[in-house]
Design an enzyme around this catalytic site. Structure first.
Site, PDB file in Angstrom:
ATOM      1  N   GLU A 194       0.818  -1.216   0.000  1.00  0.00           N
ATOM      2  CA  GLU A 194       0.000   0.000   0.000  1.00  0.00           C
ATOM      3  C   GLU A 194       0.850   1.264   0.000  1.00  0.00           C
ATOM      4  O   GLU A 194       0.515   2.247  -0.659  1.00  0.00           O
ATOM      5  CB  GLU A 194      -0.960   0.014   1.193  1.00  0.00           C
TER       6      GLU A 194
ATOM      7  N   TYR B 243      -6.424   7.018   3.669  1.00  0.00           N
ATOM      8  CA  TYR B 243      -6.617   5.939   2.707  1.00  0.00           C
ATOM      9  C   TYR B 243      -5.893   4.664   3.127  1.00  0.00           C
ATOM     10  O   TYR B 243      -6.479   3.580   3.188  1.00  0.00           O
ATOM     11  CB  TYR B 243      -6.144   6.333   1.290  1.00  0.00           C
TER      12      TYR B 243
ATOM     13  N   ASP C 222      -9.778   5.694  -2.506  1.00  0.00           N
ATOM     14  CA  ASP C 222      -8.593   6.145  -3.249  1.00  0.00           C
ATOM     15  C   ASP C 222      -9.064   6.772  -4.559  1.00  0.00           C
ATOM     16  O   ASP C 222     -10.259   6.984  -4.767  1.00  0.00           O
ATOM     17  CB  ASP C 222      -7.643   4.970  -3.495  1.00  0.00           C
TER      18      ASP C 222
END
Length: 368
Positions: free
Chosen positions: A44, A127, A145
Site C-alpha cells: 500500500e 486511505y 482512493d
DNA sequence: GAAACGTGGGC
DNA sequence: TGCCCAAGTTT
C-alpha cells in the site's frame, strides 16, 4: 432501496480479480489463507500515486530482502533508500523506516488492527489506514482512493469538484459496504477502477455496475470526476558536478532528510531555486577543478521542470579540495562498480549518464 | 486548503 | 510533443 453495488461487484471480483503478488485471492481467503499485514502495508505504501507495474519489482525485492517488519526495522537507512531508488516520493521510504521501527519497537512487531490505530503511524494517512484495516483485518471501513473516487462520482454523477466531493463519496461508499468481505470489496472497487472504470474510455459495456450507474446510463462517464484546473509548471535551472578520481570513483553527497529527494544520494549540485539565470556554470562548482560541460538534462518533477547543466572533472591527487568536501553533507567516493547500486534518484542517474555514458552499467565502466 | 513531493507510461 | 495519469501523505 437497498444498494446492489456490493453483490454485483463481489460476484464480478470472484471471476475477474487481478492476480497480484501482495494479494490473497478470494478462493485462498475462503480456504483460510490470511493476508500478512506487513505485506499489505508494504504494498500500500509503494502503491501511493504509483502504478502496479512500477511497484511490482520493488515489492518483490523488498519482501525478499526484509521478509518481516522486524527485519526491516533493523535495516540500515541507506540500504532502504537504495532499494527504493527510482520509485519516487522518497519521503515514503523514510516514513517506511520510521513506521517499521515504531511497529517493531512499540507494538511488539505487530501492526495495529484498526484504521484508527494504523493512522497514527508515519506515512499512513486516511486511505492507507483504511486499506490495511480492510484488507489485512477485514475491518468494515470505506476505502477511498483515486479509483473509488472515479467509480463513485460516476455511479452517482457527483459533479462537485475534488477534493470537496470526498465527503459525499465516503458517505456513498459507507452505505454500499457489505456486511462481510470488506477487504475484497475494497480491492474489487480498485480493480474495477483500474480495468473497467478507467479515466478515459471506460468499458461500460462490460461493467458489472452499469445498471447501478448514473453516468454510465447517461453515456457521459468521462465527465467525472470533476477536478480543479492545474497550475502551470515553472522551469528551474541548476548545475550538477560529476567529480571522478582516476580509478573511476565518483563523489556523492547526501540530500537532507526533508524536502525534494530527501535522504537520497546525488552528485554535488547548485541549488534549484526558481531563478532563471545565474549559477549554471563552473563558478558554482563545489571546488576548483578542470570542469567540462558534458550536456544538459531536463527532468520533470511534479511541480517544476528542472534543466540541469552537467559538468565533469577528473580529479587528480593535486586537487586536495575534493577531499576537503567534508562530512557535513556526508560526502564519500563511490567506486565505479558500486555506482549503479547507490541510492540515486532517476534525475541523478540521468545526470551521471550524461557525464559518463557507461557509469551505471552493472559492470565496471570503461577505464579512463 | 494549498503546496510540496517522483517517475514512467499512455495516448 | 505535451499533457494526464497512478492504491496519497505531510506540512
Amino acid at each position: 432501496m437497498t444498494s446492489e453495488i456490493a453483490p454485483h461487484l463481489l460476484a464480478w471480483y470472484d471471476r475477474h480479480h487481478r492476480s497480484l503478488p501482495w494479494r490473497v485471492t478470494p478462493a485462498d481467503r475462503a480456504a483460510g489463507v490470511v493476508n500478512d499485514p506487513y505485506a499489505v502495508w508494504l504494498s500500500e505504501i509503494m502503491l501511493q500515486q504509483t502504478t502496479v507495474k512500477a511497484v511490482r519489482p520493488y515489492y518483490e525485492r523488498f519482501l525478499e530482502r526484509w521478509p518481516t517488519v522486524t527485519e526491516l526495522a533493523s535495516a540500515e537507512d541507506e540500504d532502504v533508500m537504495r532499494l527504493w531508488a527510482g520509485l519516487g516520493y522518497y519521503s515514503r521510504a523514510r516514513n517506511l523506516i520510521a513506521c517499521a521501527r515504531t511497529v517493531a519497537g512499540d507494538h511488539g512487531g505487530r501492526f495495529p488492527e484498526t484504521a484508527e490505530g494504523l493512522s497514527k503511524l508515519p506515512g499512513i494517512g486516511p486511505y492507507t489506514a483504511a486499506a490495511i484495516a480492510a484488507i489485512a483485518f477485514d475491518e468494515s471501513v470505506a476505502v477511498v482512493d483515486g479509483n473509488v473516487e472515479r467509480v463513485f462520482t460516476r455511479l452517482y454523477a457527483i459533479d462537485t469538484p475534488l477534493p470537496k466531493a470526498k465527503t459525499e463519496i465516503k458517505a456513498r461508499v459507507s452505505e454500499a459496504l457489505p456486511k462481510t468481505r470488506a477487504g475484497d470489496f475494497a480491492q474489487a472497487l480498485m480493480d474495477l477502477g483500474a480495468t473497467i472504470c478507467t479515466p478515459r474510455s471506460p468499458a461500460c459495456a462490460i461493467c458489472p455496475l452499469l445498471e447501478d450507474c448514473e453516468a454510465g446510463g447517461a453515456g457521459n462517464p468521462e465527465a467525472f470526476p470533476v477536478k480543479p484546473p492545474k497550475k502551470a509548471k515553472p522551469v528551474r535551472v541548476g548545475a550538477a558536478f560529476v567529480a571522478q578520481r582516476p580509478d573511476g570513483a565518483v563523489l556523492l553527497v547526501r540530500r537532507p532528510d526533508k524536502g525534494l529527494l530527501g535522504g537520497m544520494r546525488v552528485v554535488p549540485t547548485t541549488g534549484w531555486t526558481a531563478r532563471q539565470d545565474g549559477a549554471t556554470g563552473t563558478e558554482a562548482a563545489p571546488f576548483p577543478a578542470n570542469w567540462e560541460e558534458k550536456g544538459q538534462v531536463i527532468h520533470v518533477f511534479t511541480h517544476f521542470e528542472l534543466r540541469l547543466s552537467v559538468f565533469h572533472a577528473l580529479v587528480t591527487s593535486e586537487d586536495k579540495s575534493a577531499d576537503a568536501f567534508d562530512t557535513a553533507m556526508d560526502a564519500r567516493w563511490s567506486d565505479a562498480a558500486d555506482l549503479a547500486g547507490e541510492a540515486l534518484p532517476s534525475v541523478m542517474k540521468k545526470a551521471l549518464t550524461a557525464a559518463l555514458p557507461d557509469a551505471l552499467r552493472p559492470r565496471k565502466p570503461g577505464r579512463d
